[in-house]
Motif scaffolding. Structure first.
Motif, short mmCIF file in Angstrom:
data_model
loop_
_atom_site.label_atom_id
_atom_site.label_comp_id
_atom_site.label_asym_id
_atom_site.label_seq_id
_atom_site.Cartn_x
_atom_site.Cartn_y
_atom_site.Cartn_z
N ARG A 6 0.80 -1.22 0.00
CA ARG A 6 0.00 0.00 0.00
C ARG A 6 0.84 1.29 0.00
NH1 ARG A 6 -5.66 0.85 1.41
NH2 ARG A 6 -5.64 -1.40 1.47
N PRO A 7 1.88 1.43 0.87
CA PRO A 7 2.65 2.69 0.83
C PRO A 7 3.36 2.90 -0.50
CG PRO A 7 3.09 1.52 2.86
CD PRO A 7 2.28 0.60 1.99
N LEU A 8 3.83 1.81 -1.14
CA LEU A 8 4.55 1.97 -2.41
C LEU A 8 3.62 2.24 -3.58
CD1 LEU A 8 7.28 -0.77 -2.07
CD2 LEU A 8 7.50 1.69 -1.72
N ALA A 9 2.33 2.05 -3.39
CA ALA A 9 1.38 2.34 -4.45
C ALA A 9 1.20 3.85 -4.63
CB ALA A 9 0.03 1.69 -4.14
N ASN A 10 1.57 4.61 -3.64
CA ASN A 10 1.47 6.07 -3.69
C ASN A 10 2.62 6.62 -4.54
OD1 ASN A 10 1.50 8.82 -3.20
ND2 ASN A 10 1.03 8.60 -1.03
N PRO A 11 2.33 7.36 -5.62
CA PRO A 11 3.40 7.88 -6.48
C PRO A 11 4.36 8.82 -5.75
CG PRO A 11 1.24 8.20 -7.49
CD PRO A 11 1.00 7.68 -6.12
N ALA A 12 3.88 9.57 -4.78
CA ALA A 12 4.76 10.48 -4.04
C ALA A 12 5.79 9.70 -3.23
CB ALA A 12 3.94 11.38 -3.12
N VAL A 13 5.38 8.61 -2.63
CA VAL A 13 6.30 7.77 -1.85
C VAL A 13 7.32 7.13 -2.79
CG1 VAL A 13 6.49 5.71 -0.39
CG2 VAL A 13 4.66 7.36 0.01
N ARG A 14 6.85 6.63 -3.92
CA ARG A 14 7.75 6.01 -4.89
C ARG A 14 8.78 7.00 -5.40
NH1 ARG A 14 3.25 3.40 -7.47
NH2 ARG A 14 3.50 4.90 -9.15
#
Length: 102
Positions: A6-14
């Motif tokens: 779930r956290p890596l699905a966020n483009p900002a986190v990636r």
């Protein structure tokens, strides 16, 4: 199909992780340094060369009259030196990582 956590699905986190990885790669010559950057690392290693955590010469949080009152910085260096000074590659990776996060 591969699904990202779930956290890596966020483009900002990636994108932040990509920038962090690029910064670490750019500093690989520092991480791969088999020696030490300066006498400071060796000095902290000498201070932290004790049998256990309880014997570390902690810097007091109440010693505000000291010439250099930096207990957070100095106690962090003690912890790092005690745990990783004998492994310079790992020590440098930690220092580079902290700098990249900062």
């Amino acid at each position: 199909m591969l699904t990202l956590p779930r956290p890596l699905a966020n483009p900002a986190v990636r994108s932040r992780l990509v920038v962090f990885a690029c910064l670490v790669v750019l500093q690989l010559p520092l991480v791969c340094n088999p020696g030490y950057f300066s006498h400071d690392e060796l000095e902290w290693w000498a201070r932290a060369s004790v049998a256990g955590w309880a014997q570390l010469p902690w810097v007091s949080w109440t010693a505000v009259a000291d010439f250099q009152y930096r207990p957070l910085t100095f106690n962090l260096w003690l912890l790092l030196a005690h745990g990783f000074a004998a492994k310079p590659y790992l020590m440098h990776l930690i220092v580079v990582s902290l700098g990249c996060v900062n």
